[in-house]
Design a protein around this motif. Sequence first.
Motif, PDB file in Angstrom:
ATOM      1  N   ILE A 118       0.563  -1.129   0.330  1.00 18.70           N
ATOM      2  CA  ILE A 118       0.006   0.271  -0.157  1.00 18.70           C
ATOM      3  C   ILE A 118       0.621   1.162  -0.115  1.00 18.70           C
ATOM      4  O   ILE A 118       1.864   1.147   1.383  1.00 18.70           O
ATOM      5  N   ASP A 119       0.690   2.329  -0.569  1.00 17.69           N
ATOM      6  CA  ASP A 119       1.515   3.114  -1.241  1.00 17.69           C
ATOM      7  C   ASP A 119       0.901   4.648  -1.176  1.00 17.69           C
ATOM      8  O   ASP A 119       0.564   5.241  -1.262  1.00 17.69           O
ATOM      9  N   TYR A 152       2.655  -4.666   3.191  1.00 16.23           N
ATOM     10  CA  TYR A 152       3.923  -3.771   3.604  1.00 16.23           C
ATOM     11  C   TYR A 152       3.311  -2.592   3.414  1.00 16.23           C
ATOM     12  O   TYR A 152       1.994  -2.262   1.973  1.00 16.23           O
ATOM     13  N   ALA A 153       3.657  -1.745   3.672  1.00 19.99           N
ATOM     14  CA  ALA A 153       2.441  -0.175   3.608  1.00 19.99           C
ATOM     15  C   ALA A 153       3.534   0.918   3.671  1.00 19.99           C
ATOM     16  O   ALA A 153       5.421   0.669   3.878  1.00 19.99           O
ATOM     17  N   VAL A 255       2.600  -6.206  -5.579  1.00 18.68           N
ATOM     18  CA  VAL A 255       1.249  -6.185  -5.749  1.00 18.68           C
ATOM     19  C   VAL A 255       1.108  -4.908  -5.667  1.00 18.68           C
ATOM     20  O   VAL A 255       1.567  -4.510  -4.009  1.00 18.68           O
ATOM     21  N   TRP A 256       1.509  -3.968  -6.303  1.00 14.92           N
ATOM     22  CA  TRP A 256       1.265  -2.203  -5.592  1.00 14.92           C
ATOM     23  C   TRP A 256       0.693  -1.097  -6.106  1.00 14.92           C
ATOM     24  O   TRP A 256       0.505  -0.718  -7.376  1.00 14.92           O
ATOM     25  N   VAL A 325      -0.942  -1.207  -9.597  1.00 18.02           N
ATOM     26  CA  VAL A 325      -2.836  -1.158 -10.085  1.00 18.02           C
ATOM     27  C   VAL A 325      -3.129   0.318  -8.945  1.00 18.02           C
ATOM     28  O   VAL A 325      -2.554   0.619  -8.285  1.00 18.02           O
ATOM     29  N   ASP A 326      -3.548   0.963  -9.666  1.00 18.85           N
ATOM     30  CA  ASP A 326      -3.861   2.753 -10.299  1.00 18.85           C
ATOM     31  C   ASP A 326      -4.903   2.955  -9.000  1.00 18.85           C
ATOM     32  O   ASP A 326      -6.017   1.935  -8.372  1.00 18.85           O
TER      33      ASP A 326
END
Length: 590
Positions: A118-119, A152-153, A255-256, A325-326
């Motif tokens: 999770i960005d 992860y974050a 998976v970003w 992933v947008d």
Amino acid sequence: MGKQAAGCALAVGMVISTAAIALRAYQSAPSLPATPAIRVSTRLVVLDVVASGKDGMAITDLKSEDFKLEENGKQQKISGFGLERAGAPVKPPALPPGVYSNRPEYHMPSGALTVLLIDGLNTPYTNQARVREQMIRYAATQMSAGQQTAVYALGSRLVRLQDFTSDPRLIATALSSYKPQLPSVNTGTTLAPLQGGAGLAGLNPGEAEFVAANIQQFEGDQTATALQYRIQGTLAAMQALSRILGGNPGRKNLVWVTASLPFSMIAEQNDITYAQTRAGNFGQAPVPNEISNASYANHIQQTATEGVKRVAALMTSAQISVYPVDAKGLLGATLADASRQGSNGAGLLMIGGDYGEAVSNASNRQFASQATMEEMAQQTGGRAYINRNDIDRAVALAAADGSTYYSLSYYPEKKKFDGGYRKLKVVVSRPGVQLRYRPGYFAIEPEKVSDKDKQPELISALAGPSNATMVVFDARIVPPAPAAKVDLPVQFLVQADTFTGEDGKNGERAVDLDFYVTAFTKDGKMAANTGKAVATSLPADQYLQMQQKGLLMPVNISLPPGSYDLRLAVRDNHTGYVGTLSVPLTLKQP
């Protein structure tokens, strides 16, 4: 850090000769795993190839002779070939008492691995809550049985929310714990329009233009500073994930979930467009005439080129495929909606050409962001999921992709690694087969880490959220009898095929390793630290012993009684690769 030099071959030879005695303590431990797929010293290139039919289903009956592989237009001889598919995790035997290890099999399951990221660094605050909600839905309804997944974050730093597990409940709990984050620096959002008497209505046109230009310059400086912050934070996160996952063989899916990526994976194309800079990252377009800000932002991205190359090489070595992933979901082309007031950052109403240019810039910003995601996926062998509102389904598709693939390896005919980009092409003789793979890699020559970079890189690795596995080692730690201050022995046993021995004179091999032991108290304060360096050339017979038994190196650290987090590190100075290990330690009162 205090470091003792162990620079002569005789001293290292004595250490190696005692390895057989020390190894008796490891007799019940499993044998060391086979040589990793990639080590730069061998110039072995490993390429993951996903093969599918027109129906999207994996094709699993291709043979080595069906493949043809080219590098920069020249056919290469395939030296290694295999079909890899997800299997049941294999639990390794228990380590003996007092022995700890950063070997991946003790911290990561075998088989296909998925990391959900999770960005929050590159995603607006308003999008993060929706992302969390849809990812929780993915864990509850669409996570595949047996899919080994970690969470992860990314905010001001990379944080692990959940280690690898196949339990959807643990993944959902970890995702629920994520709190949307406001950016630590301004992420490019323009100033709110000035209202009432604070506006520019009372100024003559010349004064208004002057004030607007100053506001625009301030906003440009904020955007450029935020861009630099985001680039550095994103590169650091990619480097950390490569260190963590690199020691585990096989393909990994990252998976970003993000709203944008601040740089291109094609390093030479790290160029920010005039429209991108004028529009900022997330806000409305500021007033016109911003060429100086565009030049500054362009300079920031250009200076990131070498960092992007190094990170790209690390991710290739770690076999990480990225699936962006947008986080914005399905958006219109112009981004014009009722929330827009039609004003620029100076509070001036945009009309005519100014408004049209602002809408155009917003569209360009969206298209550029999505193009960067597509490019990131292509360059790493993944897929991008954009323009869709079902983020949970996109995450499910990304996590499941590539669980079955072919592994092709070869030794490039062009032996010298000059740092350039080498294009790859793979074709199969069977018609109708669709292939997906990395289109190339940076041929970066291993080089010694400069003294000025050593400490920051080491601190980054030691502070990472999980053990780094690019250099693999065991550590034997047996506390001595209680005393007011004890001299604690730490015995490192480094797996020989995870560091390099460079060719020297008369068949000798040069080894250059640093060993570190750092103790932190439970409140995070450093209690003590020490280290030892091994920089020497070994005769052929001693190097052969080391390859068979590993490199044993004792390091002692003095500590008073108490509870500690002992952090160990080994760095190969020929490649810059690092291995780390965190060990809980309690020293009793006398």
